[in-house]
Every structure is written in structure tokens, then in C-alpha cells.
Design an enzyme around this catalytic site. Structure first.
Site, PDB file in Angstrom:
ATOM      1  N   ASP A  77      39.547  39.903  48.771  1.00 44.58           N
ATOM      2  CA  ASP A  77      38.665  38.839  49.237  1.00 44.58           C
ATOM      3  C   ASP A  77      38.630  38.808  50.758  1.00 44.58           C
ATOM      4  O   ASP A  77      39.493  39.380  51.425  1.00 44.58           O
ATOM      5  CB  ASP A  77      39.132  37.487  48.693  1.00 44.58           C
ATOM      6  CG  ASP A  77      40.572  37.152  49.085  1.00 44.58           C
ATOM      7  OD1 ASP A  77      41.410  38.069  49.093  1.00 44.58           O
ATOM      8  OD2 ASP A  77      40.859  35.978  49.383  1.00 44.58           O
ATOM      9  N   GLU A  87      43.751  35.899  48.386  1.00 41.10           N
ATOM     10  CA  GLU A  87      44.744  35.677  49.438  1.00 41.10           C
ATOM     11  C   GLU A  87      44.234  34.746  50.525  1.00 41.10           C
ATOM     12  O   GLU A  87      44.997  33.950  51.082  1.00 41.10           O
ATOM     13  CB  GLU A  87      45.153  37.029  50.044  1.00 41.10           C
ATOM     14  CG  GLU A  87      46.342  36.964  50.993  1.00 41.10           C
ATOM     15  CD  GLU A  87      45.943  36.809  52.461  1.00 41.10           C
ATOM     16  OE1 GLU A  87      46.850  36.698  53.301  1.00 41.10           O
ATOM     17  OE2 GLU A  87      44.722  36.782  52.762  1.00 41.10           O
TER      18      GLU A  87
END
Length: 388
Positions: free
Chosen positions: A89, A149
């Protein structure tokens, strides 16, 4: 061994255009912090690459977070395996790709997540392909890629998965943002995000102010108290980064909230940090107000263990022997999942990804040549581990 290393390096040189093409492809996929579908699309693309190298897979799905990809090449080796890790991400919200597509200008690549950290993952995948091209099979290689994350795993149990999957491995390389000054991260502060909410009593600011209890005024006192909790000697810093409250200037506000970011060095400090913030919450400046403190999410600190120091020395030798420069050990304030592999007892170095700057901003860039250099560095590190 030198001949094998050079053959692996040549593999990287022969596939530079292919690496850049994959880099562009995954940067173009929406991978913002809440783009589950786009993150899973990135995971599927990386899975296809690893599948071509004979990896076995598990994909762990979450209801409101991007999937976590776990791939492993080789098993039952006498030497403990190595881990290449990272996150798929980005911190850039959806829509940025249309405004800032992947481009290369003057040796620098631009685009959302080009540095943090899709480039680093591409480098790791091609290091694996290069190692496979020379028949490397001394150690198993595990790939651990998280999908959330950037939101501190608020909607998954990725930290527990990292720790469980890392147990028994000999080394971990986190492909987080690399530094242009050749710093290799050996320690990181932990991150805690905390919400403080205050309820007051609404009233007309002109006709009935004495019956109001201002949540904003109460919060103003507490913001100062929170900021003053900073303890530089212990490496603990408090930052009130967001404040929200009130509805109109003509009313005494009955609600306010702040979001607090805390950075800390020692994993065991978190309970004391929470107690200090709760003590601030329990102190009342404006009678009739009430305060609630809520821990939201966070990432543990990455400790600089003896194993971490020893692995850095391996990286340093590989760096210098191959003409990549002279790296130095660096400790930073930003958190990463390296914390969890270290907690699992695995020597870990971080910031092994492509080099660049301005991540999390519209000016994010990565140095293109570092994509190839970092793939070679990983190859050299893995081969060097077999000689110590």
C-alpha cells in the site's frame, strides 16, 4: 562465488527495462491506504512474478484491509532462510495517479508510491530472479508483503503474522525507502496514535454563555499538557497533529477531539505513555466537561540488537566490495514492520529499497539507477551470508 555473483549481476543488467516496466505497472495500480481492491491487484501481480520462480503461496485476506502476501522459495535447507519484506500500500489517496502518472525525468522516477515502496519490492523480486538464474539454493527465501502498513495495520493482524512467519529465519531485509546518503536503518522509533475526545455543554454564545461548558477551551489546556509530555532524554515525543471541534462561532462548543502521534524507543514504554495521556485526560480545567482517551493503533519500535548490528556489517561489506558506496548505520523516527521481525529474533536491516526522497508527498521521487543497484546489493548480501 565471485563468478556466480557476476552472473547474477548480469541478469539484473539484462533485465533493466523489464524491471522499470513492472515498476511502472504497479505504481499505476491504485494502492492508497484504503484502496483494498487496488492493493490486492498489486499483490496478484507480485504473486505472478514469484509463481514463475516456483514459490509456494499463502494469501491472507482481511475484511477491510489489503491482503498480505506470503511466498516461499525452497524449504528444508540446513542454513536458516532469508526474508525479503515490505508493504504494497501507499500513503497517497486514490486519484493521485491520474494527476501524477509514473514518469522518468533526468534519472528520477515520479509517481505515487514509486519510492515508498513499490520500487523496493520490484528490486527484491528481481534479486530473487537473479539468484534463481544462477541456481542458488543454499537458503530458503521468504517474501512477506503487507497490504496496510501505511495505516499502521489498523484493520489487520499483520504484526502477529510477521512475527510468526519470521521465526527461525537468519536475516530479514526490509525494502522500505532507501536514503540518498546511503544510510541503512538499524533502528526505528515506535508509533502510537491516540484519540482524545472532550464532551462539554452547548449554549448560545451571546444569550446563555454562562450555562455552556466549552469543549474547545478544555481541549486547549490539554493540548499544551500533551505537548509538554515530550521527554527528549528517553526519546519520547508527543505531537498533537489534528484538532476538530465546534459547529459555529455563535455557540459554546460541546465537543472537541484531537489526534496524538507519539514516537518512542522502547517497546515497554507504551503502557507508561498511555498512563501519562490518561492522566492529562483525567485533569479537569472546565467543570462540567468529560474526557475520553482511546488508543487507536501503532507500530512497535525496531530495536538495534547485536544481530541487527552484525547483519549491517554484512551489508556494509557487500556495499563496499561492489562499489556501491560506503553505507552507515542510521536510526530514524519513522516506524516500519522491521520491528516485528526483530521481535521475532531475526536480525533485520531496513531502508534497503530504492533511493530517493519526498515520500508521502506530491514530489515523491526515486533514483532509477538505484532500482538496479539495490537488486544487486540484495544478491551480494545473500551470497555473503553463506561465507560467514
Amino acid at each position: 562465488m565471485t563468478n556466480q555473483k557476476q552472473k547474477a549481476f548480469q541478469y539484473v543488467d539484462d533485465h533493466c527495462a523489464e524491471m522499470v516496466s513492472l515498476w511502472k505497472e504497479v505504481v499505476t495500480m491504485e494502492g492508497g491506504p484504503h484502496e483494498k481492491e487496488g492493493i490486492n491487484q498489486v499483490a496478484a501481480r507480485f504473486k505472478k512474478i514469484l509463481d514463475g520462480e516456483g514459490a509456494t503461496f499463502r494469501t491472507i485476506e482481511f475484511e477491510t484491509a489489503g491482503s498480505m502476501l506470503i511466498g516461499e522459495i525452497g524449504k528444508n535447507h540446513s542454513k536458516p532462510g532469508v526474508i525479503f519484506m515490505g508493504h504494497m500500500d501507499t500513503a497517497i489517496p486514490a486519484g493521485a495517479i491520474a494527476e501524477r502518472p509514473f514518469t522518468i525525468e533526468n534519472g528520477k522516477a515520479y509517481g505515487p508510491g514509486v519510492l515508498d515502496m513499490k520500487g523496493g519490492i520490484v528490486a527484491a523480486l528481481y534479486a530473487i530472479k537473479a539468484l534463481k538464474s544462477i541456481g542458488y539454493d543454499s537458503r530458503s527465501i521468504k517474501v512477506l508483503l503487507a497490504g496496510d502498513e501505511e495505516v499502521l495495520h489498523a484493520n489487520s493482524n499483520a504484526p502477529e503474522i510477521f512475527m510468526e512467519e519470521a521465526k527461525g529465519y537468519g536475516a530479514a531485509f526490509n525494502m522500505e525507502t532507501g536514503f540518498v546518503d546511503d544510510g541503512i536503518v538499524v533502528g526505528r522509533k515506535g508509533v502510537a496514535r491516540i484519540r482524545m475526545e472532550i464532551k462539554g455543554i452547548a449554549a448560545h454564545a451571546g444569550n446563555d454563555p454562562e450555562n455552556g461548558r466549552s469543549a474547545i477551551l478544555e481541549m486547549a489546556h490539554k493540548i499544551i499538557d500533551v505537548q509538554n509530555l515530550t521527554d527528549c532524554k528517553k526519546g519520547i515525543r508527543f505531537n498533537v497533529g489534528v484538532m476538530q471541534g465546534g459547529t459555529t462561532s455563535t455557540a459554546v462548543p460541546d465537543y472537541a477531539k484531537i489526534f496524538i502521534d507519539v514516537r518512542y524507543k522502547e517497546p515497554d514504554d507504551l503502557p507508561e505513555i498511555m498512563k501519562r495521556i490518561e492522566d492529562v485526560g483525567n485533569k479537569i480545567y472546565i467543570e462540567g466537561t468529560a474526557t475520553t482517551v482511546t488508543f487507536m493503533d501503532g507500530i512497535k519500535p525496531m530495536k538495534t540488537t547485536e544481530g541487527v548490528k552484525e547483519l549491517f556489517e554484512v551489508v556494509k561489506k557487500a556495499y563496499e566490495e561492489n562499489g556501491f558506496g560506503t553505507p552507515y548505520a542510521k536510526t530514524v523516527g519513522g516506524g516500519s514492520d522491521s520491528a516485528y521481525t526483530v521481535l521475532a529474533g531475526v536480525p533485520t536491516v531496513c531502508a534497503m529499497g530504492v533511493k530517493g526522497g519526498r515520500n508521502h508527498s506530491p514530489e515523491e521521487y526515486a533514483i532509477v539507477e538505484s532500482l538496479f543497484e539495490r537488486a544487486k546489493l540484495l544478491v551480494a548480501c545473500v551470497l555473503k551470508l553463506d561465507n560467514i
